[in-house]
Write an enzyme that holds these catalytic residues in place. Structure first.
Site, PDB file in Angstrom:
ATOM      1  N   HIS A 257      31.459  21.177  59.872  1.00  0.00           N
ATOM      2  CA  HIS A 257      31.387  20.031  58.967  1.00  0.00           C
ATOM      3  C   HIS A 257      32.625  20.009  58.102  1.00  0.00           C
ATOM      4  O   HIS A 257      33.128  21.071  57.724  1.00  0.00           O
ATOM      5  CB  HIS A 257      30.132  20.135  58.077  1.00  0.00           C
ATOM      6  CG  HIS A 257      29.741  18.828  57.490  1.00  0.00           C
ATOM      7  ND1 HIS A 257      30.312  18.360  56.333  1.00  0.00           N
ATOM      8  CD2 HIS A 257      28.874  17.890  57.905  1.00  0.00           C
ATOM      9  CE1 HIS A 257      29.784  17.172  56.073  1.00  0.00           C
ATOM     10  NE2 HIS A 257      28.918  16.859  57.004  1.00  0.00           N
ATOM     11  N   ASP A 313      23.003  17.253  62.834  1.00  0.00           N
ATOM     12  CA  ASP A 313      22.782  16.763  64.198  1.00  0.00           C
ATOM     13  C   ASP A 313      22.197  17.820  65.121  1.00  0.00           C
ATOM     14  O   ASP A 313      21.651  17.491  66.167  1.00  0.00           O
ATOM     15  CB  ASP A 313      24.107  16.262  64.791  1.00  0.00           C
ATOM     16  CG  ASP A 313      24.556  14.979  64.123  1.00  0.00           C
ATOM     17  OD1 ASP A 313      23.689  14.144  63.844  1.00  0.00           O
ATOM     18  OD2 ASP A 313      25.766  14.831  63.875  1.00  0.00           O
TER      19      ASP A 313
HETATM   20  N1  ACO Z   1      32.854  24.231  67.704  1.00  0.00           N
HETATM   21  C1  ACO Z   1      33.882  25.083  67.824  1.00  0.00           C
HETATM   22  N2  ACO Z   1      34.908  25.159  66.958  1.00  0.00           N
HETATM   23  C2  ACO Z   1      34.904  24.299  65.927  1.00  0.00           C
HETATM   24  C3  ACO Z   1      33.870  23.378  65.734  1.00  0.00           C
HETATM   25  C4  ACO Z   1      32.817  23.355  66.662  1.00  0.00           C
HETATM   26  N3  ACO Z   1      31.797  22.496  66.534  1.00  0.00           N
HETATM   27  N4  ACO Z   1      34.103  22.673  64.626  1.00  0.00           N
HETATM   28  C5  ACO Z   1      35.277  23.109  64.134  1.00  0.00           C
HETATM   29  N5  ACO Z   1      35.758  24.108  64.918  1.00  0.00           N
HETATM   30  C6  ACO Z   1      36.988  24.841  64.714  1.00  0.00           C
HETATM   31  C7  ACO Z   1      38.178  24.004  65.133  1.00  0.00           C
HETATM   32  O1  ACO Z   1      38.510  24.189  66.493  1.00  0.00           O
HETATM   33  C8  ACO Z   1      39.272  24.490  64.199  1.00  0.00           C
HETATM   34  O2  ACO Z   1      39.781  25.695  64.707  1.00  0.00           O
HETATM   35  P1  ACO Z   1      41.368  25.993  64.593  1.00  0.00           P
HETATM   36  O3  ACO Z   1      41.614  26.136  63.111  1.00  0.00           O
HETATM   37  O4  ACO Z   1      41.532  27.279  65.348  1.00  0.00           O
HETATM   38  O5  ACO Z   1      42.080  24.845  65.211  1.00  0.00           O
HETATM   39  C9  ACO Z   1      38.508  24.835  62.919  1.00  0.00           C
HETATM   40  O6  ACO Z   1      37.153  25.060  63.325  1.00  0.00           O
HETATM   41  C10 ACO Z   1      38.541  23.702  61.888  1.00  0.00           C
HETATM   42  O7  ACO Z   1      38.189  22.487  62.546  1.00  0.00           O
HETATM   43  P2  ACO Z   1      38.712  21.050  62.113  1.00  0.00           P
HETATM   44  O8  ACO Z   1      38.612  20.143  63.285  1.00  0.00           O
HETATM   45  O9  ACO Z   1      40.022  21.130  61.406  1.00  0.00           O
HETATM   46  O10 ACO Z   1      37.653  20.696  61.028  1.00  0.00           O
HETATM   47  P3  ACO Z   1      37.257  19.234  60.597  1.00  0.00           P
HETATM   48  O11 ACO Z   1      36.869  19.307  59.195  1.00  0.00           O
HETATM   49  O12 ACO Z   1      38.279  18.230  60.978  1.00  0.00           O
HETATM   50  O13 ACO Z   1      36.013  19.005  61.583  1.00  0.00           O
HETATM   51  C11 ACO Z   1      34.044  18.272  62.507  1.00  0.00           C
HETATM   52  C12 ACO Z   1      34.756  18.684  61.205  1.00  0.00           C
HETATM   53  C13 ACO Z   1      34.748  17.072  63.111  1.00  0.00           C
HETATM   54  C14 ACO Z   1      32.617  17.902  62.158  1.00  0.00           C
HETATM   55  C15 ACO Z   1      34.066  19.477  63.506  1.00  0.00           C
HETATM   56  O14 ACO Z   1      33.422  20.588  62.950  1.00  0.00           O
HETATM   57  C16 ACO Z   1      33.470  19.117  64.849  1.00  0.00           C
HETATM   58  O15 ACO Z   1      34.159  18.566  65.713  1.00  0.00           O
HETATM   59  N6  ACO Z   1      32.129  19.423  65.069  1.00  0.00           N
HETATM   60  C17 ACO Z   1      31.469  19.046  66.287  1.00  0.00           C
HETATM   61  C18 ACO Z   1      30.989  17.607  66.203  1.00  0.00           C
HETATM   62  C19 ACO Z   1      29.837  17.423  65.241  1.00  0.00           C
HETATM   63  O16 ACO Z   1      28.857  18.164  65.279  1.00  0.00           O
HETATM   64  N7  ACO Z   1      29.930  16.393  64.395  1.00  0.00           N
HETATM   65  C20 ACO Z   1      28.893  16.041  63.444  1.00  0.00           C
HETATM   66  C21 ACO Z   1      29.348  16.314  62.050  1.00  0.00           C
HETATM   67  S1  ACO Z   1      28.044  16.008  60.908  1.00  0.00           S
HETATM   68  C22 ACO Z   1      27.936  14.336  60.846  1.00  0.00           C
HETATM   69  O17 ACO Z   1      28.867  13.604  60.970  1.00  0.00           O
HETATM   70  C23 ACO Z   1      26.643  13.802  60.733  1.00  0.00           C
END
Ligand code: ACO
Length: 377
Positions: A257, A313
């Site tokens: 998140h 989710d």
């Molecule tokens: N699985 C594996 N690795 C992850 C995940 C995940 N679900 N989420 C983040 N990471 C990792 C990224 O790969 C990144 O690693 P890095 O630093 O080595 O590149 C690090 O964690 C940070 O991730 P970012 O993408 O910079 O974080 P951001 O704040 O942009 O992402 C997001 C938030 C988009 C929700 C992300 O966690 C994600 O894609 N989750 C999966 C989709 C999801 O469940 N979305 C629902 C969110 S809740 C909502 O909207 C209701």
């Protein structure tokens, strides 16, 4: 220096909700989410968001009356949905349906606070009717007229299947609606506020928000979570499946998140509901797979020094699926509930409006001269 993804940027003041990212805490207008989920209905939460306080008995009766009266969707809008190819994603169909509602709303272009208040109720009342109609029409069935006796969430389940939900299913859906009603400056809420900040209209704001919620990094994740649970198939496959996906650098849907750096407080509430449902139906498979995924993620992400927790989710997927809802309809449920928050934010934005117009840092070339077309390339 640009702020990628506007991370950490404060773009507005809001009285609607506060997220404590480090603690994993969520508050709607001063009330903890756990308290609201246990002691208030979705309709009471709507009153809280729109009018600033939980309703008295009389206020709730008055709001309920409006929310019930406004459930019907006119036949012209249903006909538009009927003409969409059945392969249309239900969120795309909802976007079309919500947009079409404006053409039949006599106050669509009236931006007075009073008209916006009435439209907030109308839109929130009609979204479940649109969603249920979308699902029935694509399956070759006629939409079911809304019940006048059920709560908003229970009526949604009724319009999907034609049978009234039992008490537990009705309560679970109602709590799920409360948990999804509002969540700070998330991407879809921001989209809604950007749209109305141009002094466009409330329906346009909600349509922008629906399109934004649809993406798998936002509301679309719940559909992908169910796809993942189905692909894993059995609890014993969860561990190798997740490890292999992480090895391929894939994201595990339902985890992570932008704001929460601890467990999303909505996740354990949904998990408890998933447990109640599983106990009732005797099918614990989806829950078991979810728990195994959670355990592997804890271990793997811990090892990488990047703890990532389940978000709202993750458990909503198995809850909805166990309620008999097809997975590609999950994000629509999110949209139905979040319409309460979107419309509250739209009204808050308009109370003290300023055009939202950030800048981009230009990083392209400079000083080029236009060449005649035959000399290019
Ligand atoms: N699985 C594996 N690795 C992850 C995940 C995940 N679900 N989420 C983040 N990471 C990792 C990224 O790969 C990144 O690693 P890095 O630093 O080595 O590149 C690090 O964690 C940070 O991730 P970012 O993408 O910079 O974080 P951001 O704040 O942009 O992402 C997001 C938030 C988009 C929700 C992300 O966690 C994600 O894609 N989750 C999966 C989709 C999801 O469940 N979305 C629902 C969110 S809740 C909502 O909207 C209701």
């Amino acid at each position: 220096m640009s702020s990628r993804g506007l991370e950490g940027v404060v773009v507005a003041e809001t009285e609607l909700s506060k997220i404590y990212g480090e603690e994993g805490r969520l508050v709607y207008r001063g009330y903890e989410i756990e308290d609201l989920a246990e002691h208030a209905t979705f309709e009471e939460v709507c009153h809280l968001l729109w009018y600033g306080e939980l309703p008295t008995r009389e206020q709730l009766a008055a709001l309920n009356e409006r929310l019930v009266a406004d459930r019907d969707v006119n036949s012209e809008v249903i006909d538009i949905l009927r003409r969409l190819p059945p392969s249309t994603h239900p969120m795309a169909a909802l976007r079309t349906g919500a947009s079409a509602l404006a053409s039949f709303d006599p106050e669509a272009e009236d931006m007075s606070p009073e008209a916006n208040q009435r439209k907030a109720i109308r839109l929130t009342a009609k979204m479940p009717t649109l969603t249920a109609a979308i699902d029935r029409l694509r399956n070759g069935k006629e939409p079911i007229a809304p019940s006048k006796d059920l709560g908003l969430a229970a009526n949604f389940l009724y319009m999907l299947s034609g049978s009234e939900p039992d008490e537990l299913n009705a309560r679970i859906m109602d709590v799920a609606f409360t948990l999804h009603a509002e969540h700070g400056m998330n991407a879809s809420t921001f989209a809604a506020r950007v749209t109305v900040a141009t002094l466009s209209d409330m329906h346009s704001g909600v349509v922008s928000a629906i399109g934004t919620l649809k993406g798998p990094l936002h509301g679309g994740a719940n559909e992908r979570v169910m796809e993942m649970l189905k692909a894993i198939g059995e609890p014993e496959n969860a561990e190798p499946w997740v490890r292999a996906a992480l090895e391929r650098k894939e994201r595990i849907m339902g985890f992570g998140h932008r704001v929460y750096k601890a467990l999303d407080p909505r996740a354990p509430i949904l998990k408890k509901l998933a447990e109640e449902l599983a106990a009732k139906g005797g099918n614990t498979k989806w829950l078991e797979i979810s728990e195994r995924i959670q355990a592997v993620m804890r271990e793997e992400m811990g090892k990488r020094g990047k703890p990532i927790y389940p978000n709202v989710d993750f458990f909503s997927a198995s809850v909805y699926y166990t309620l008999g809802i097809p997975s590609d309809l999950f994000t629509n449920i999110f949209a139905c509930a979040r319409t309460a928050g979107w419309t509250a934010h739209i009204m808050e934005q308009l109370k003290d409006n300023r055009l939202i117009r950030p800048k981009a840092e230009y990083v392209g070339p400079l000083g080029k001269k236009v060449q005649p077309i035959e000399r290019r390339g």
